[in-house]
Design an enzyme around this catalytic site. Structure first.
Site, short mmCIF file in Angstrom:
data_model
loop_
_atom_site.label_atom_id
_atom_site.label_comp_id
_atom_site.label_asym_id
_atom_site.label_seq_id
_atom_site.Cartn_x
_atom_site.Cartn_y
_atom_site.Cartn_z
N HIS A 101 0.88 -1.17 0.00
CA HIS A 101 0.00 0.00 0.00
C HIS A 101 0.92 1.23 0.00
O HIS A 101 1.98 1.19 0.62
CB HIS A 101 -0.82 0.12 1.28
CG HIS A 101 -1.68 -1.05 1.62
ND1 HIS A 101 -1.20 -2.18 2.22
CD2 HIS A 101 -3.01 -1.23 1.50
CE1 HIS A 101 -2.19 -3.02 2.43
NE2 HIS A 101 -3.31 -2.48 2.01
N ASP A 104 2.25 2.03 3.36
CA ASP A 104 3.18 1.10 4.03
C ASP A 104 4.61 1.61 3.94
O ASP A 104 5.46 1.26 4.75
CB ASP A 104 3.21 -0.28 3.32
CG ASP A 104 1.88 -0.96 3.26
OD1 ASP A 104 1.00 -0.61 4.06
OD2 ASP A 104 1.72 -1.86 2.40
C1 XUL Z 1 -7.24 -6.65 4.65
C2 XUL Z 1 -6.53 -7.03 3.42
C3 XUL Z 1 -5.72 -5.95 2.79
C4 XUL Z 1 -5.69 -6.02 1.31
C5 XUL Z 1 -4.99 -4.85 0.66
O1 XUL Z 1 -7.96 -7.67 5.23
O2 XUL Z 1 -6.59 -8.15 2.98
O3 XUL Z 1 -4.43 -6.03 3.32
O4 XUL Z 1 -5.08 -7.18 0.86
O5 XUL Z 1 -5.48 -3.63 1.08
#
Ligand code: XUL
Ligand code: CO
Length: 449
Positions: A101, A104
């Site tokens: 993300h 992150d």
């Molecule tokens: C949350 C989840 C996230 C997504 C990306 O449960 O799975 O980490 O994979 O935002």
């Protein structure tokens, strides 16, 4: 054990016995299984958020994680140190992909402009490391759920300023995806849902979400970013109801809003369980409807009702997942197995990041070997084909080819005695089927070198 005492993780097979924690017993990257190299079936990815940002907190206790970069107290220094650490881990694990993300990677500033500047600095370092190691970006995404401004969602927030901010944040995230050559771009709608219906205009929120997705697609086209867009369904948590509840709901949403040619799905094991489904169910729904995009490899706990994000170690489930993948021909056009998983709070040592990935990679490699054996034998395919064979000819064929009517079926069936109809059904011998699957698992793994 110091972290870099760990060399590249090697495949040792079963010959050395079952207890090598820092070696692969089944994952042999270049070995060809069912016509493709293991690494090309599996396309493993490391999730930045769990692997480098998780402090291993739980609601009752502080983080236990021990990480070498905690010695940097300045957030940007720490963010940059994580990049070195991350690419060391990828290459020593032999994982060729990663996912992140935007948030992150770098801390936020006060304005989006400042935040973007922080991020771009870290992205430059990531880009250099990608070039020098050959590790690629399976997907990136945008965190539109962590900051308090997203308390009521991002594109489904009741506040227009928050929609605007989300769109602006996403714009830069797409630019980063393009810059780093991301193969997919994921949208997980963490807070795109509701806490309570009394204060929610549900249809209006979903229309806003669809508008947002169209804007994202239009901008991606404008800048020539051709990654596969993926929606990641989840039933709930953090909201009590998430709009992308499960694969079926997400597909219906995409079709309703003219997004079905743009998106496929990224499916996660634990999310399937939160929707009351098996992982196989979610993958089957996506596969049979042409929406299988990528997989977030983790597992839930059958006794706990929330998202555990455990590393996948359940061989039955990995075999099942890989059977669906073999049936599909691949994990989606550009899909992979991203370990959206974190070590338990009690596995706090730095080396547990290796141990947990090795466990997950070996569990999926073993699953692939089992599934390939069943698939090559056409065990499941044949039993399914034979179960539905009465539709291949005769009256069944007229049903499938559209020539049957209620009247023709009445004529066919009106005078048939009960005994004949019972004789038209057959036992599925389900217990034997399950026993045979067990035997495939045991034999396929016992016969490995
Ligand atoms: C949350 C989840 C996230 C997504 C990306 O449960 O799975 O980490 O994979 O935002
Ligand atoms: Co996920």
């Amino acid at each position: 054990m110091g972290l870099w005492d760990i060399d590249k993780i090697e495949y040792v097979g079963r010959a050395k016995g079952p207890r090598e924690a820092l070696a692969f017993h089944y994952y042999d990257a270049d070995r060809v299984v069912s016509g493709k190299k293991m690494k090309d079936w599996l396309r493993f990815g490391v999730a930045w958020w769990h692997t480098f940002d998780q402090e291993l907190v739980d609601p009752f206790g502080a983080g236990t994680a021990q990480r070498p970069y905690y010695k940097y107290t300045d957030p940007m220094d720490q963010a940059l140190a994580k990049v070195d650490y991350a690419f060391e881990l990828f290459t020593r694990l032999g994982v060729e992909y990663f996912c992140f993300h935007d948030r992150d990677l770098a801390p936020e500033g006060d304005t989006l402009r400042e935040t973007n500047a922080n991020l771009d600095k870290v992205i430059s370092k990531v880009e250099d490391n990608m070039k020098s190691t050959g590790v690629r970006l399976l997907w990136n995404t945008s965190s539109l759920f962590t900051n308090p401004r997203f308390v009521d969602g991002a594109s489904t927030s009741p506040f227009a300023d928050i929609f605007a901010y989300s769109a602006a944040q996403l714009k830069h995230s797409l630019e980063i995806g393009k810059r780093l050559g991301a193969e997919n771009y994921v949208f997980w709608g963490g807070r795109e849902g509701y806490e309570n219906l009394w204060n929610t205009q549900m249809k209006r929120e979903q229309e806003h979400m669809a508008r947002f997705f169209h804007m994202c697609h239009e901008y991606a086209q404008e800048i020539g970013f051709d990654a596969q867009f993926l929606i990641e369904p989840k039933a709930k948590e953090p909201t009590m109801h998430q709009y992308d509840f499960d694969a079926s709901t997400a597909i219906a949403f995409l079709k309703t809003y003219g997004l079905d040619d743009i998106f496929k799905l990224n499916l996660e094991g634990n999310h399937a369980n939160l929707a009351g489904h098996t992982y196989q169910h979610e993958i089957r729904v996506a596969r049979e409807n042409g929406f299988l995009g990528s997989l977030d490899a983790n597992q839930g706990d059958k006794l706990i009702g929330w998202d555990m994000d455990e590393f996948p170690t359940d061989l039955y489930e990995t075999s099942t997942v890989m059977w669906e993948v073999l049936a599909a021909g691949s994990i989606g056009p550009h899909g992979g197995l991203n370990f959206d998983a974190k070590p338990r709070r009690s596995s706090f040592a730095p080396e547990d990041l290796f141990r947990s990935h090795v466990a997950g990679m070996d569990a999926y490699a073993a699953g692939l070997l089992v599934a390939a054996r069943m698939h090559d034998d056409r065990f499941i395919e044949d039993l399914q084909d034979s179960r539905y064979s009465s539709f291949d000819s005769g009256i069944g064929e007229t049903i499938e080819n559209g020539t049957a009517t209620l009247a023709s079926l009445e004529e066919y069936t009106l005078d048939r005695p009960q005994a004949e109809l019972i004789a038209a059904t057959q036992s599925d011998h389900l217990e034997s089927v399950k026993a045979t699957i067990n035997n495939y698992m045991i034999d396929a793994l016992a016969e490995q070198p």
